[in-house]
Write a protein that holds these residues in place. Structure first.
Motif, PDB file in Angstrom:
ATOM      1  N   ASN A  78      -0.629   9.124  -6.715  1.00  0.00           N
ATOM      2  CA  ASN A  78      -0.828  10.393  -6.006  1.00  0.00           C
ATOM      3  C   ASN A  78      -2.033  11.159  -6.551  1.00  0.00           C
ATOM      4  OD1 ASN A  78       0.433  11.363  -8.480  1.00  0.00           O
ATOM      5  ND2 ASN A  78       0.850  13.270  -7.383  1.00  0.00           N
ATOM      6  N   GLN A  79      -2.620  10.656  -7.663  1.00  0.00           N
ATOM      7  CA  GLN A  79      -3.835  11.275  -8.200  1.00  0.00           C
ATOM      8  C   GLN A  79      -5.070  10.894  -7.383  1.00  0.00           C
ATOM      9  OE1 GLN A  79      -1.942   8.938  -9.776  1.00  0.00           O
ATOM     10  NE2 GLN A  79      -1.410   9.558 -11.856  1.00  0.00           N
ATOM     11  N   LEU A  80      -4.946   9.858  -6.540  1.00  0.00           N
ATOM     12  CA  LEU A  80      -6.070   9.452  -5.696  1.00  0.00           C
ATOM     13  C   LEU A  80      -6.363  10.515  -4.639  1.00  0.00           C
ATOM     14  CD1 LEU A  80      -5.086   5.738  -4.933  1.00  0.00           C
ATOM     15  CD2 LEU A  80      -7.082   6.440  -6.255  1.00  0.00           C
ATOM     16  N   PRO A  81      -7.626  10.608  -4.183  1.00  0.00           N
ATOM     17  CA  PRO A  81      -7.902  11.425  -2.997  1.00  0.00           C
ATOM     18  C   PRO A  81      -7.029  10.959  -1.833  1.00  0.00           C
ATOM     19  CG  PRO A  81      -9.941  10.787  -4.071  1.00  0.00           C
ATOM     20  CD  PRO A  81      -8.845  10.015  -4.757  1.00  0.00           C
ATOM     21  N   SER A  82      -6.710  11.855  -0.925  1.00  0.00           N
ATOM     22  CA  SER A  82      -5.695  11.596   0.106  1.00  0.00           C
ATOM     23  C   SER A  82      -5.927  10.306   0.883  1.00  0.00           C
ATOM     24  CB  SER A  82      -5.628  12.773   1.083  1.00  0.00           C
ATOM     25  OG  SER A  82      -5.213  13.935   0.422  1.00  0.00           O
ATOM     26  N   GLU A  83      -7.147  10.094   1.378  1.00  0.00           N
ATOM     27  CA  GLU A  83      -7.394   8.900   2.187  1.00  0.00           C
ATOM     28  C   GLU A  83      -7.191   7.632   1.369  1.00  0.00           C
ATOM     29  OE1 GLU A  83     -10.861   6.709   4.887  1.00  0.00           O
ATOM     30  OE2 GLU A  83     -11.216   8.717   4.083  1.00  0.00           O
ATOM     31  N   SER A  84      -7.698   7.621   0.149  1.00  0.00           N
ATOM     32  CA  SER A  84      -7.536   6.444  -0.707  1.00  0.00           C
ATOM     33  C   SER A  84      -6.065   6.194  -1.007  1.00  0.00           C
ATOM     34  CB  SER A  84      -8.312   6.633  -2.014  1.00  0.00           C
ATOM     35  OG  SER A  84      -9.697   6.776  -1.776  1.00  0.00           O
ATOM     36  N   MET A  85      -5.324   7.265  -1.281  1.00  0.00           N
ATOM     37  CA  MET A  85      -3.905   7.120  -1.600  1.00  0.00           C
ATOM     38  C   MET A  85      -3.124   6.553  -0.420  1.00  0.00           C
ATOM     39  SD  MET A  85      -1.076  10.028  -2.437  1.00  0.00           S
ATOM     40  CE  MET A  85      -1.187  10.529  -0.718  1.00  0.00           C
ATOM     41  N   LEU A  86      -3.353   7.085   0.770  1.00  0.00           N
ATOM     42  CA  LEU A  86      -2.598   6.627   1.932  1.00  0.00           C
ATOM     43  C   LEU A  86      -2.931   5.181   2.281  1.00  0.00           C
ATOM     44  CD1 LEU A  86      -2.704   9.842   4.143  1.00  0.00           C
ATOM     45  CD2 LEU A  86      -0.766   8.945   2.829  1.00  0.00           C
ATOM     46  N   ARG A  87      -4.172   4.787   2.093  1.00  0.00           N
ATOM     47  CA  ARG A  87      -4.528   3.390   2.345  1.00  0.00           C
ATOM     48  C   ARG A  87      -3.909   2.476   1.288  1.00  0.00           C
ATOM     49  NH1 ARG A  87     -10.758   2.697   3.936  1.00  0.00           N
ATOM     50  NH2 ARG A  87      -9.970   0.581   4.337  1.00  0.00           N
ATOM     51  N   ALA A  88      -3.823   2.961   0.061  1.00  0.00           N
ATOM     52  CA  ALA A  88      -3.142   2.186  -0.983  1.00  0.00           C
ATOM     53  C   ALA A  88      -1.660   2.038  -0.647  1.00  0.00           C
ATOM     54  CB  ALA A  88      -3.319   2.863  -2.340  1.00  0.00           C
ATOM     55  N   TRP A  89      -1.048   3.101  -0.127  1.00  0.00           N
ATOM     56  CA  TRP A  89       0.358   3.029   0.275  1.00  0.00           C
ATOM     57  C   TRP A  89       0.552   2.051   1.430  1.00  0.00           C
ATOM     58  CZ3 TRP A  89       3.963   7.823   0.023  1.00  0.00           C
ATOM     59  CH2 TRP A  89       3.897   8.397  -1.254  1.00  0.00           C
ATOM     60  N   ASP A  90      -0.387   2.017   2.364  1.00  0.00           N
ATOM     61  CA  ASP A  90      -0.304   1.044   3.457  1.00  0.00           C
ATOM     62  C   ASP A  90      -0.241  -0.374   2.894  1.00  0.00           C
ATOM     63  OD1 ASP A  90      -0.292   2.892   5.501  1.00  0.00           O
ATOM     64  OD2 ASP A  90      -2.433   2.734   5.927  1.00  0.00           O
ATOM     65  N   LEU A  91      -1.119  -0.648   1.933  1.00  0.00           N
ATOM     66  CA  LEU A  91      -1.119  -1.970   1.299  1.00  0.00           C
ATOM     67  C   LEU A  91       0.198  -2.232   0.576  1.00  0.00           C
ATOM     68  CD1 LEU A  91      -4.593  -2.673  -0.389  1.00  0.00           C
ATOM     69  CD2 LEU A  91      -3.480  -3.980   1.424  1.00  0.00           C
ATOM     70  N   LEU A  92       0.693  -1.221  -0.118  1.00  0.00           N
ATOM     71  CA  LEU A  92       1.939  -1.371  -0.862  1.00  0.00           C
ATOM     72  C   LEU A  92       3.092  -1.735   0.061  1.00  0.00           C
ATOM     73  CD1 LEU A  92       3.586  -0.998  -3.526  1.00  0.00           C
ATOM     74  CD2 LEU A  92       3.885   1.389  -2.838  1.00  0.00           C
ATOM     75  N   LEU A  93       3.206  -1.041   1.178  1.00  0.00           N
ATOM     76  CA  LEU A  93       4.309  -1.295   2.099  1.00  0.00           C
ATOM     77  C   LEU A  93       4.141  -2.626   2.821  1.00  0.00           C
ATOM     78  CD1 LEU A  93       4.735   2.298   3.571  1.00  0.00           C
ATOM     79  CD2 LEU A  93       6.165   1.171   1.860  1.00  0.00           C
ATOM     80  N   PHE A  94       2.902  -3.090   2.944  1.00  0.00           N
ATOM     81  CA  PHE A  94       2.641  -4.357   3.627  1.00  0.00           C
ATOM     82  C   PHE A  94       2.770  -5.551   2.687  1.00  0.00           C
ATOM     83  CE2 PHE A  94      -0.346  -7.638   5.233  1.00  0.00           C
ATOM     84  CZ  PHE A  94       0.277  -7.905   6.446  1.00  0.00           C
ATOM     85  N   GLU A  95       2.217  -5.428   1.476  1.00  0.00           N
ATOM     86  CA  GLU A  95       2.152  -6.572   0.563  1.00  0.00           C
ATOM     87  C   GLU A  95       3.139  -6.490  -0.593  1.00  0.00           C
ATOM     88  OE1 GLU A  95      -1.740  -7.516  -0.844  1.00  0.00           O
ATOM     89  OE2 GLU A  95      -2.215  -8.538   1.031  1.00  0.00           O
TER      90      GLU A  95
END
Length: 231
Positions: free
Chosen positions: A129-146
């Motif tokens: 959650n320390q990431l900038p918003s766009e980077s964090m949400l894209r990281a979460w997308d990867l997390l939920l996918f992979e």
């Protein structure tokens, strides 16, 4: 503990300056602690849930929180913290394998495993959650996918992209310009700040997804088994 943590959750976000948002966060966290009393509530869940509530309704946030805690990251939020402690040590092993130059800098700086893992725990428990918003949400997308290996990929990408400060500190130590203790303290500070530097989400995700080589399930399984005995 939930009540104490509400005001400490995203305190600079306008939405969480309101009683309504804090009440919603409290309802979801308390509902989950009743739903799964074996896990209950663990610090870190509040930040994950707070982000979910920014983009979905309370019931949807509850079920996605449950999926993350129980299925995507099992053991991370268990009272023993066995999952997150195992994976932070596994990440250190992956640094040695995937980023030998970074590993050498860490060795030169004489940073012990526990100090390094304390940084990684803060990354993992709050799901970056320390990431900038766009980077964090894209990281979460990867997390939920992979799945959970995304935590390793994002962490390694951060270390790869922002390693120059670590290598500069290691060089200064080797040249006798900075004492080890001072350099080590500064290196940990640098690492804690790495997520906030990831403004270019494309660079971060491309490095995480394609710039680190393969991570076979068999390799991760062996490393995790070894480190589960360590913790």
């Amino acid at each position: 503990q939930i009540t104490k943590d509400l005001k400490r959750t995203l305190p600079n976000h306008d939405r969480y300056k309101t009683d309504e948002a804090q009440s919603a966060l409290g309802r979801v966290l308390r509902a989950y602690s009743l739903w799964h009393p074996t896990i209950g509530y663990c610090q870190g869940m509040n930040f994950v849930c707070a982000i979910l509530l920014l983009i979905m309704a309370e019931e949807d946030a509850f079920w996605l929180l449950a999926a993350i805690v129980e299925d995507v990251l099992p053991g991370f939020y268990h009272p023993s913290l066995i999952g997150v402690n195992t994976d932070t040590h596994t990440l250190l092993d992956l640094v040695a394998i995937k980023l030998p130059d970074v590993w050498q800098s860490l060795q030169t700086l004489r940073l012990d495993r526990e100090s390094l893992c304390s940084v990684f725990v803060s990354w993992f428990m709050c799901l970056f959650n320390q990431l900038p918003s766009e980077s964090m949400l894209r990281a979460w997308d990867l997390l939920l996918f992979e799945g959970s290996k995304t935590l390793f990929r994002i962490s390694l990408a951060l270390l790869k992209l922002y390693s120059k400060q670590l290598s500069d500190l290691a060089t200064a130590v080797e040249q006798g310009l900075i004492p080890h203790d001072t350099a080590g303290h500064e290196a940990l500070k640098v690492m804690r700040g790495m997520p906030s530097n990831a403004i270019d989400s494309n660079e971060l995700i491309m490095t995480a997804a394609g710039g680190l080589g393969s991570m076979p399930k068999t390799m991760l399984y062996k490393l995790r088994m070894h480190n589960s005995r360590r913790v």
